[in-house]
Design an enzyme around this catalytic site. Structure first.
Site, mmCIF file in Angstrom:
data_model
loop_
_atom_site.group_PDB
_atom_site.id
_atom_site.type_symbol
_atom_site.label_atom_id
_atom_site.label_comp_id
_atom_site.label_asym_id
_atom_site.label_seq_id
_atom_site.Cartn_x
_atom_site.Cartn_y
_atom_site.Cartn_z
ATOM 1 N N ASP A 177 0.853 -1.174 0.000
ATOM 2 C CA ASP A 177 0.000 0.000 0.000
ATOM 3 C C ASP A 177 0.900 1.239 0.000
ATOM 4 O O ASP A 177 2.088 1.157 0.330
ATOM 5 C CB ASP A 177 -0.900 -0.022 1.231
ATOM 6 C CG ASP A 177 -1.939 1.083 1.210
ATOM 7 O OD1 ASP A 177 -2.474 1.378 0.127
ATOM 8 O OD2 ASP A 177 -2.217 1.657 2.272
ATOM 9 N N ASP B 268 -0.256 5.014 1.029
ATOM 10 C CA ASP B 268 -0.508 5.893 2.176
ATOM 11 C C ASP B 268 -0.471 5.099 3.478
ATOM 12 O O ASP B 268 -1.152 4.083 3.617
ATOM 13 C CB ASP B 268 -1.875 6.575 2.032
ATOM 14 C CG ASP B 268 -1.898 7.557 0.870
ATOM 15 O OD1 ASP B 268 -1.026 8.436 0.838
ATOM 16 O OD2 ASP B 268 -2.772 7.428 0.000
#
Length: 259
Positions: free
Chosen positions: A13, A15
């Site tokens: 991922d 963020d």
């Protein structure tokens, strides 16, 4: 439990794992550098459908993270791939920004508000009441309802913002139709991502900061999962879930030597 196979490819991922509020998380640059030097297939993922992969490449590069365009996978790209598989050369009424409209144009979709095959809802900074009303009427007239991701809120410097999942709930309430969400935690996003880099779930790992999206999607896609504690899920919250990540680490810096 059987021993897992060595990790040959990585999905992470963005963020909360690599960056936080526009600033790289310590160790993120070393992690990306090590991945690129290793030659192992990898993807940086985001449920945010606002930006194109090229936009994100430029934004990350300004932060000191050099991620090639082809190593970025967004919920907009996963949505477009899904629609191309389901109904090639179709049409859609889109609520979203360049990341989503570009992805749909690239697969040959016609964007229209006249009898579209789909209403596709994505992330935007300016949700329009007029556009939502149009979406409701098109869905009531038979258009199929698709949304890029179920996230109900998104982060900003000022605090939480309503996101795709919240707007999808409004449209569902008005139409009685639930959308098909293409992004995390749907393992579809992981599987289509793995396919783009020629990787297999048995030898892949997913790194995330959220139990309810990243870890769940990786788990359901059959991958090893790593939870970092630099994002939304805290150590105290992990036990609330009926599933666990394969490994919990403080931050992405702890995974550099695992590559």
């Amino acid at each position: 439990m059987a021993d897992r196979k060595p990790i040959e490819s990585w999905l992470t991922d963005m963020d909360g794992v690599l960056i936080h509020e526009g600033v790289p998380i310590p160790g993120a640059d070393a992690f990306i550098k090590k991945l690129r030097e290793s030659g192992k297939p990898f993807l940086v993922l985001t449920n945010n459908s606002i930006y194109t992969a090229r936009d994100l490449h430029a934004r990350l590069r300004r932060m000191g993270l050099d991620v090639p365009v082809e190593n970025i996978w967004t919920s907009a790209l996963a949505t477009a791939q899904f629609l191309d598989d389901q109904r090639p050369d179709g049409s859609a009424y889109v609520i979203g920004e360049a990341g989503l409209t570009t992805a749909l144009h690239d697969i040959g979709y016609v964007l229209t508000d006249h009898d579209p095959d789909y209403v596709v809802l994505g992330e935007t900074r300016t949700y329009s009441f007029e556009a939502m009303t149009k979406a409701v009427r098109l869905i009531n007239d038979g258009a199929r309802f698709i949304a890029t991701n179920p996230d109900e809120t998104g982060p900003s410097a000022e605090g939480a913002l309503p996101a795709t999942g919240a707007v999808a709930a409004l449209i569902t309430k008005a139409t009685g139709k639930k959308p098909y969400f293409a992004g995390k935690p749907n393992p579809l996003m992981m599987r289509t991502g793995l396919n783009t880099i020629g990787a297999h779930s048995e030898t892949s790992a997913m790194i995330g900061d959220r139990m309810d999206t990243d870890v769940l999607a990786g788990l359901e896609a059959g991958m090893q999962t790593f939870l970092v504690l630099t994002g939304l899920t805290t150590q105290a919250e992990i036990e609330k879930y009926p599933y666990r990540p394969s490994t919990i680490v403080d931050s992405i810096a702890d995974l550099v030597e695992r590559i």
